[in-house]
Design an enzyme around this catalytic site. Sequence first.
Site, short mmCIF file in Angstrom:
data_model
loop_
_atom_site.label_atom_id
_atom_site.label_comp_id
_atom_site.label_asym_id
_atom_site.label_seq_id
_atom_site.Cartn_x
_atom_site.Cartn_y
_atom_site.Cartn_z
N ARG A 27 53.28 12.70 29.61
CA ARG A 27 52.79 11.88 30.74
C ARG A 27 51.74 10.86 30.26
O ARG A 27 52.03 9.68 30.12
CB ARG A 27 52.21 12.81 31.82
CG ARG A 27 51.98 12.16 33.16
CD ARG A 27 50.72 11.35 33.26
NE ARG A 27 49.51 12.12 32.96
CZ ARG A 27 48.32 11.54 32.80
NH1 ARG A 27 48.17 10.24 32.92
NH2 ARG A 27 47.25 12.28 32.51
N ASP A 28 50.56 11.31 29.90
CA ASP A 28 49.51 10.38 29.48
C ASP A 28 49.93 9.67 28.20
O ASP A 28 49.62 8.50 27.98
CB ASP A 28 48.20 11.17 29.24
CG ASP A 28 46.96 10.34 29.47
OD1 ASP A 28 47.08 9.11 29.59
OD2 ASP A 28 45.86 10.91 29.51
N HIS A 219 39.26 16.44 29.20
CA HIS A 219 40.35 15.49 28.91
C HIS A 219 39.71 14.34 28.13
O HIS A 219 39.06 13.47 28.72
CB HIS A 219 40.94 15.04 30.25
CG HIS A 219 42.02 14.02 30.18
ND1 HIS A 219 43.35 14.32 30.39
CD2 HIS A 219 42.00 12.68 29.97
CE1 HIS A 219 44.09 13.23 30.31
NE2 HIS A 219 43.27 12.21 30.06
N HIS A 221 39.97 11.22 25.66
CA HIS A 221 40.65 10.18 24.88
C HIS A 221 39.80 9.92 23.63
O HIS A 221 38.58 10.13 23.63
CB HIS A 221 40.83 8.91 25.73
CG HIS A 221 41.92 9.05 26.74
ND1 HIS A 221 43.18 8.56 26.55
CD2 HIS A 221 41.94 9.68 27.95
CE1 HIS A 221 43.94 8.85 27.59
NE2 HIS A 221 43.22 9.54 28.47
N CYS A 252 45.90 4.42 28.70
CA CYS A 252 45.98 4.36 30.16
C CYS A 252 46.30 2.92 30.52
O CYS A 252 45.67 2.00 30.02
CB CYS A 252 44.66 4.79 30.80
SG CYS A 252 44.67 4.58 32.59
N ASN A 261 44.88 10.62 24.05
CA ASN A 261 44.06 11.83 24.04
C ASN A 261 43.93 12.34 22.63
O ASN A 261 44.70 11.99 21.75
CB ASN A 261 44.77 12.92 24.85
CG ASN A 261 44.31 12.96 26.27
OD1 ASN A 261 43.55 13.84 26.63
ND2 ASN A 261 44.74 12.00 27.07
P1 HMG Z 1 49.73 0.81 46.62
O1 HMG Z 1 50.49 -0.41 46.18
O2 HMG Z 1 48.37 0.63 47.18
O3 HMG Z 1 50.54 1.75 47.62
O4 HMG Z 1 49.67 1.80 45.39
P2 HMG Z 1 51.56 1.52 48.76
O5 HMG Z 1 51.52 2.76 49.57
O6 HMG Z 1 51.28 0.18 49.43
O7 HMG Z 1 52.97 1.43 48.02
C1 HMG Z 1 53.41 0.30 47.28
C2 HMG Z 1 54.85 0.54 46.85
O8 HMG Z 1 54.92 1.65 45.97
C3 HMG Z 1 55.77 0.89 48.02
O9 HMG Z 1 57.06 0.42 47.67
C4 HMG Z 1 55.79 2.39 48.01
O10 HMG Z 1 56.94 2.93 48.59
C5 HMG Z 1 55.73 2.69 46.54
P3 HMG Z 1 57.71 -0.86 48.41
O11 HMG Z 1 57.68 -0.55 49.86
O12 HMG Z 1 56.81 -2.03 48.07
O13 HMG Z 1 59.07 -0.97 47.83
N1 HMG Z 1 55.09 3.96 46.27
C6 HMG Z 1 55.64 4.93 45.54
N2 HMG Z 1 56.82 5.03 44.90
C7 HMG Z 1 57.05 6.20 44.24
N3 HMG Z 1 56.18 7.23 44.20
C8 HMG Z 1 55.00 7.15 44.82
C9 HMG Z 1 54.69 5.98 45.52
N4 HMG Z 1 53.61 5.58 46.24
C10 HMG Z 1 53.87 4.36 46.69
N5 HMG Z 1 54.15 8.17 44.76
C11 HMG Z 1 49.47 3.95 44.38
C12 HMG Z 1 48.93 3.01 45.43
C13 HMG Z 1 48.52 5.11 44.26
C14 HMG Z 1 50.86 4.44 44.81
C15 HMG Z 1 49.60 3.16 43.05
O14 HMG Z 1 48.37 2.54 42.79
C16 HMG Z 1 49.97 4.04 41.91
O15 HMG Z 1 51.08 4.57 41.85
N6 HMG Z 1 49.07 4.21 40.97
C17 HMG Z 1 49.30 5.10 39.84
C18 HMG Z 1 48.45 4.70 38.71
C19 HMG Z 1 48.71 5.62 37.55
O16 HMG Z 1 49.70 6.34 37.46
N7 HMG Z 1 47.77 5.57 36.61
C20 HMG Z 1 47.86 6.36 35.41
C21 HMG Z 1 47.68 7.82 35.68
S1 HMG Z 1 45.98 8.28 35.90
C22 HMG Z 1 45.41 8.47 34.30
O17 HMG Z 1 46.10 8.18 33.35
C23 HMG Z 1 44.05 9.06 34.10
C24 HMG Z 1 44.11 10.50 33.60
O18 HMG Z 1 44.83 10.60 32.40
C25 HMG Z 1 42.67 10.98 33.36
C26 HMG Z 1 41.87 9.98 32.51
O19 HMG Z 1 42.18 9.80 31.33
O20 HMG Z 1 41.01 9.35 33.10
C27 HMG Z 1 44.74 11.43 34.62
MG MG Z 2 44.07 10.16 30.42
#
Ligand code: HMG
Ligand code: MG
Length: 315
Positions: A27-28, A219, A221, A252, A261
């Site tokens: 994933r990450d 966690h 990095h 990220c 990581n």
């Molecule tokens: P948004 O654009 O504000 O949300 O995104 P929305 O509700 O307006 O949806 C926009 C579009 O996305 C819509 O589609 C939804 O249906 C679709 P459209 O109508 O335009 O065709 N949608 C989805 N599709 C599939 N699955 C879903 C979903 N939700 C909405 N779950 C949202 C808000 C949170 C969805 C967006 O910002 C997002 O997906 N962000 C994810 C970011 C991400 O994955 N970042 C990396 C992971 S976190 C990380 O790496 C940190 C970590 O490792 C710890 C660290 O290191 O810090 C964990």
């Molecule tokens: Mg991370």
Amino acid sequence: MVQQERLGASKQASFPKRVQIVEVGPRDGLQAERTFVPTDIKIALVNRLVAAGVQRIEAASFVSPKWVPQMADGAAVVAGIDRVPGVSYAALTPNIKGLEAAIESKVDEVVIFGSASEAFCLRNINCSVAESLERFSPVARMAKDAGLRLRASISCSFGCPYQGPVDVDAVVDMVRRFRDLGCDEIDIADTIGVGTVRQVQQGVEAASMAFPLECLAGHFHDTYGQALANIVGALQVGMSVFHASVGGLGGCPYAKGATGNVATEDLLYLLDGLGIETGIDLDAIVSVGDWVSQQMGKENGARAGRALMARKASS
Ligand code: HMG
Ligand code: MG
């Protein structure tokens, strides 16, 4: 000499005997890759990691494919994995839509992910910290009702790429909020790898005032090369769950320049040297790291992985 031995013994005694490693490579490790990694490679990666002894693994993200296209095949990945009993397969779920997909795919654990920094929260999940907590509340309730284990991740616990320094109080506040949502485990995440040992120890100790230490995970990095040092520091204050990414894969999408990581191989080499059990076979993980690096056309980011492969080649 006697004093030194005593010091050695007391330091060793303060480390936990067993550590849980949460493998986050699939994933990450992959989420920020620009070229789409084929679904069968993602599935094979999860299966190989589990065959090497990994018992907890982040297999997918159910996030918007517009935001993170690399994770768009999460449902197909989870459906294609050979599920091994006793292994916990996790997925990221930022909202109800993601949670519904995770429930459908029958993962064991879901992860809601917030931030100790406003600026990062906005970039990562397109809402303020307060809004994120409102959004997570029904997700948490529904996840618990579905019998899923619930984990939360706190990004930017030691620094933010947009906002700079992050106060420990902001981290503890998030820990309390996630505790109140019913989370089973909370990750203290150093998204951009800027934390140093003292800061990490203080952060972990402060967080443990609000949440059981054994349910806090680190966690780290490795952007500034501090991940292993920070893990030793965290072990010294009693943390016993750590995330790692095979081959050091990753970054990220919302933290430019952040590297992966800590490599699982490097972490295992450290823990094996300390006599700390993980249940994971170092040699087997080294082979997985070598395999996935070749699949990605990348240099293996695990230093212990490279060294052990070189030793194997020359023997
Ligand atoms: P948004 O654009 O504000 O949300 O995104 P929305 O509700 O307006 O949806 C926009 C579009 O996305 C819509 O589609 C939804 O249906 C679709 P459209 O109508 O335009 O065709 N949608 C989805 N599709 C599939 N699955 C879903 C979903 N939700 C909405 N779950 C949202 C808000 C949170 C969805 C967006 O910002 C997002 O997906 N962000 C994810 C970011 C991400 O994955 N970042 C990396 C992971 S976190 C990380 O790496 C940190 C970590 O490792 C710890 C660290 O290191 O810090 C964990
Ligand atoms: Mg991370």
